[in-house]
Design a protein around this motif. Sequence first.
Motif, short mmCIF file in Angstrom:
data_model
loop_
_atom_site.label_atom_id
_atom_site.label_comp_id
_atom_site.label_asym_id
_atom_site.label_seq_id
_atom_site.Cartn_x
_atom_site.Cartn_y
_atom_site.Cartn_z
N GLN A 570 11.21 0.94 -1.61
CA GLN A 570 10.29 0.24 -0.68
C GLN A 570 10.77 -0.39 -0.01
O GLN A 570 12.01 -1.18 -0.41
CB GLN A 570 8.77 -0.60 -1.51
CG GLN A 570 7.43 -0.58 -1.30
CD GLN A 570 6.15 -1.29 -2.51
OE1 GLN A 570 7.12 -2.06 -3.69
NE2 GLN A 570 5.38 -0.66 -2.22
N THR A 571 9.96 -0.63 1.03
CA THR A 571 10.25 -2.36 1.98
C THR A 571 9.27 -2.97 1.76
O THR A 571 7.93 -3.09 2.25
CB THR A 571 10.76 -0.89 3.61
OG1 THR A 571 11.66 -0.41 2.98
CG2 THR A 571 11.16 -2.83 4.89
N TYR A 572 9.79 -4.03 2.13
CA TYR A 572 9.25 -5.55 2.92
C TYR A 572 9.13 -5.61 4.25
O TYR A 572 10.07 -6.60 4.19
CB TYR A 572 9.47 -6.70 1.73
CG TYR A 572 8.10 -8.06 1.45
CD1 TYR A 572 6.60 -6.90 1.07
CD2 TYR A 572 8.64 -9.23 2.24
CE1 TYR A 572 6.31 -8.39 1.25
CE2 TYR A 572 7.77 -10.19 2.25
CZ TYR A 572 6.44 -9.35 1.90
OH TYR A 572 5.46 -10.76 1.44
N ASN A 573 8.37 -6.26 4.52
CA ASN A 573 8.77 -6.45 5.98
C ASN A 573 9.09 -7.86 5.90
O ASN A 573 7.34 -8.48 5.52
CB ASN A 573 7.43 -5.72 7.37
CG ASN A 573 7.10 -6.43 8.05
OD1 ASN A 573 8.72 -6.77 8.90
ND2 ASN A 573 6.71 -5.41 9.72
N PRO A 581 2.83 -5.78 4.97
CA PRO A 581 3.95 -6.18 4.56
C PRO A 581 4.71 -5.48 4.29
O PRO A 581 5.86 -4.95 4.17
CB PRO A 581 4.04 -7.80 4.94
CG PRO A 581 3.09 -7.87 4.00
CD PRO A 581 1.89 -7.24 4.35
N VAL A 582 4.07 -5.25 3.11
CA VAL A 582 4.76 -4.34 2.01
C VAL A 582 4.36 -2.42 1.83
O VAL A 582 3.55 -2.09 2.83
CB VAL A 582 3.69 -4.41 0.59
CG1 VAL A 582 4.69 -3.42 -0.49
CG2 VAL A 582 3.66 -5.86 0.27
N LYS A 583 5.63 -2.03 2.52
CA LYS A 583 5.15 -0.69 3.10
C LYS A 583 5.03 0.70 1.90
O LYS A 583 4.92 0.22 0.41
CB LYS A 583 7.15 -0.29 3.58
CG LYS A 583 7.38 -0.91 5.13
CD LYS A 583 6.01 -0.87 6.40
CE LYS A 583 6.21 -1.63 7.25
NZ LYS A 583 5.29 -1.61 8.18
N ASP A 584 4.47 2.04 2.18
CA ASP A 584 4.33 2.84 1.34
C ASP A 584 5.75 2.82 -0.17
O ASP A 584 6.81 2.58 0.31
CB ASP A 584 3.90 3.65 1.69
CG ASP A 584 3.13 3.98 2.32
OD1 ASP A 584 2.63 3.21 2.51
OD2 ASP A 584 3.08 4.94 3.19
N TRP A 605 3.12 6.39 -1.49
CA TRP A 605 1.95 5.91 -2.03
C TRP A 605 1.20 4.39 -1.25
O TRP A 605 2.74 3.39 -1.15
CB TRP A 605 1.75 5.46 -4.00
CG TRP A 605 0.38 4.50 -3.83
CD1 TRP A 605 0.09 3.95 -4.34
CD2 TRP A 605 -0.48 6.07 -4.77
NE1 TRP A 605 -1.08 3.88 -4.42
CE2 TRP A 605 -2.08 5.09 -4.23
CE3 TRP A 605 -0.50 7.05 -4.96
CZ2 TRP A 605 -2.54 5.08 -4.97
CZ3 TRP A 605 -1.80 7.29 -5.36
CH2 TRP A 605 -2.70 6.60 -5.90
N ASN A 606 0.60 4.50 -0.45
CA ASN A 606 0.22 3.11 0.23
C ASN A 606 -0.33 1.85 -1.05
O ASN A 606 -1.53 2.67 -1.52
CB ASN A 606 -1.04 3.52 1.01
CG ASN A 606 -1.53 2.35 2.28
OD1 ASN A 606 -1.89 1.62 1.55
ND2 ASN A 606 -0.23 2.40 2.95
N VAL A 607 -0.37 0.97 -0.69
CA VAL A 607 -0.70 0.01 -1.83
C VAL A 607 -1.40 -0.85 -1.45
O VAL A 607 -2.41 -2.06 -1.83
CB VAL A 607 0.85 -1.60 -1.81
CG1 VAL A 607 1.64 -0.27 -2.49
CG2 VAL A 607 0.86 -2.22 -0.87
N TYR A 608 -2.59 -0.59 -0.56
CA TYR A 608 -3.43 -1.71 0.20
C TYR A 608 -4.51 -0.61 0.46
O TYR A 608 -5.19 -0.33 1.20
CB TYR A 608 -3.10 -1.75 1.98
CG TYR A 608 -2.52 -2.57 2.38
CD1 TYR A 608 -2.09 -3.98 1.25
CD2 TYR A 608 -0.50 -2.64 2.59
CE1 TYR A 608 -1.27 -5.28 1.72
CE2 TYR A 608 0.26 -2.84 2.10
CZ TYR A 608 0.26 -4.40 1.88
OH TYR A 608 1.03 -5.31 2.03
N GLY A 609 -4.45 0.72 -0.54
CA GLY A 609 -5.91 1.68 -0.51
C GLY A 609 -6.23 2.52 -0.61
O GLY A 609 -7.18 3.16 -0.33
#
Length: 721
Positions: A570-573, A581-584, A605-609
């Motif tokens: 995962q990548t955090y911007n 900011p939190v990528k898939d 998987w997208n963590v923003y719903g």
Amino acid sequence: MPPIPLRLSFGSTLLALALSLVLAVPATLSAQQAPLTLREEGGEVNILADSIQQVGGTTNLLIAIGGVEITRGATRLLADRVELNRDTGEAVAQGKVVFYDGEDRLVGERIDYNLKTGTGVVYNGSAFSAPYYSISGERMDRIGDGVYQIRQGVFTTCEGDEPDWSFKVGSATADLNDLIYGRDASFWVGKVPLIPWVPYFAAAIRRERQSGFLFPQAGVSSKKGLFAKVPYFWAISDSQDATVTLETFTKRGVGVDGEYRYTLSEQQRGAASGFFIRESWRDTRDRPDTPNGEDRGIFSLRHDWQITPRTAFKVDAHVTSDDFVLREYGGRLRERTQQRAETNVFLSHRWDAWSLVGNILWYQDLTTPRPVELQRVPEIRLQGTRQPVPGVPGLLYEVESSYTQFVRVVGPDGSRLDLHPRVFLPVPVAGIFTLTPFLGGRATYYDQRVVGERNARVGGMVVQESVSDDRIRRQAEGGIEAESRVSRVFDMGGAGGLAAVQHLIEPRATWLEIRGESQKAMPQYDPNIDKIGKVSQVTYSVTNRINAKTVAGPNQEAVRWEMARLVLSQTYNLLPDADQPVKDLKADVLLKPNEHFGLRGDAAWNVYGLGLRRAGVGVTGSYRDVSAGAGTRFDEITGYHTVDGDVAAKLTRHLDARAVTSWDASKGVFVENRFGLDIHWQCWAIRLEYIARHRNEDEVRFSVNLLGLGQVGTRTGAGIR
């Protein structure tokens, strides 16, 4: 198929054997148990028989009786009785006569052979040649070296006295180094004359490749009408051959299909193939709008040249006349759904830590009539893998650089030069993990500057507008890599055939910062380079890996392989203005517990719903005579979702079954289904296949393969491939 040779020249060999007997055997010989060896100029001749007698008088006859065996070099003659008239040269071998000449074998009840003229007659004889050819006849007159005139002959590749299939001929000529041809032929299946009469029959029987016509194919298509394919195989030389096929479609026109194969040396080989058709008989209302009208075709070329152990040249070219020709004439789903016709030319050289690759990429987008292609002519890449900096202990560096000339019809094109060096300083920390700070820079040259966007006249797509302007984007980057590795080995003690299993855990994190100037108004050729801007992010991952080792048997080495792998990343911007900011969360999984089962998959998987954004999985399995596979590919952004499956099973000793399916889950339709049966015996096989395509041609294919003769058959509702 390449024809197969058969050499059955026993005249000169038998003549030498007989003359050796005539000149060297004493006047009277009693029965001997040990072989008689005669030393002649051509080599040793060994004679073994229960009795060898010399009969004097006007006939001057030599008689060998009982288990006669005469050998010389690679030849061997077996018979119950052999009589030789030393005056006339007439030799008669009787009683289960067998003559071996290398791999060839001739059997018969009796052979009359004139040792002086080289002619003779084989009665109720049969000729056999590896691997499977058989020719027999009531009378076989030898008229030349390996050439026979046959009366009431039978040709087959089946074993046994009653073959499953055979061609019977009233009269024929067989050149056992070339082919057999005859008149008044019939095709028999067992004892049934399936084709009672054919005026002419011919078949190649050489072991080596031979030019000639192959068996034609015929069928009917719901869209193309009746069709026929007549292939011709051309053995140009030992290193070249070609197959040319004339193809006729009653609702389309006349076409030709060809394939040329060549080997120039051990380091250089290739193949070229093409298909062309003039659709002069096609209904114009059914013809797609193609740039060449009636003329349509496909061409491909592949050439591989290993110039030196480190230098290679490769060509992989594919060209089509229009966007629809593969969709209409392709035989497999992967051909009909191909999105690009792509040509690549590579010239590469590699060193221990460096590689230089030149590539020309030219392609045709088959999914849209809009001129969206972005060609690269050429693209040159110079890359150096991570390696020590000379004279600076502990410091490493790597380099990525490229030059590309972009060409396209709509949108900006031009040159781009990119240089991206980086240096690294690995620092082990207490033997637990390693910190590697790095610094680098990137300089990217463009000869175009974007000044705006517009809607293209063709297709209405949005494209960039640019003007000529030499400019350089300059970027600096830095960061830290942190990685560790923990492993443990478990002794399996032979359980499940395993000696040991190793479990590895590999956590890794990278902090990256990029800042630059002149980063706006860049042409968007390649997002991996051109879209790089201000970056502040952390990418983290953890890899779980299981490696396995089998128990080594006597005089065997243990087998090692990766049994399982799971990677989560995962990548955090870190930029303050980032909306999400939190990528898939991405996952990659591999499972291969044994040779019978395998699984490979990936997902995002997208963590923003939004949930699952992308996924793909493939499973394969086999057990005894059954193998199967299933897979799916899903992409929420593009709306792509397919499910594929295949299964093949050996139902009985002589019956195989198979099925393949492809389902477009996004549209709820089956794209293609295939069902097939293969019925096969020692010398023949039948293949039945049904193909159902969505909004396209459905096909029923039937083909018969006779061992050694190739394939004949029909395709009902078939295309050309």
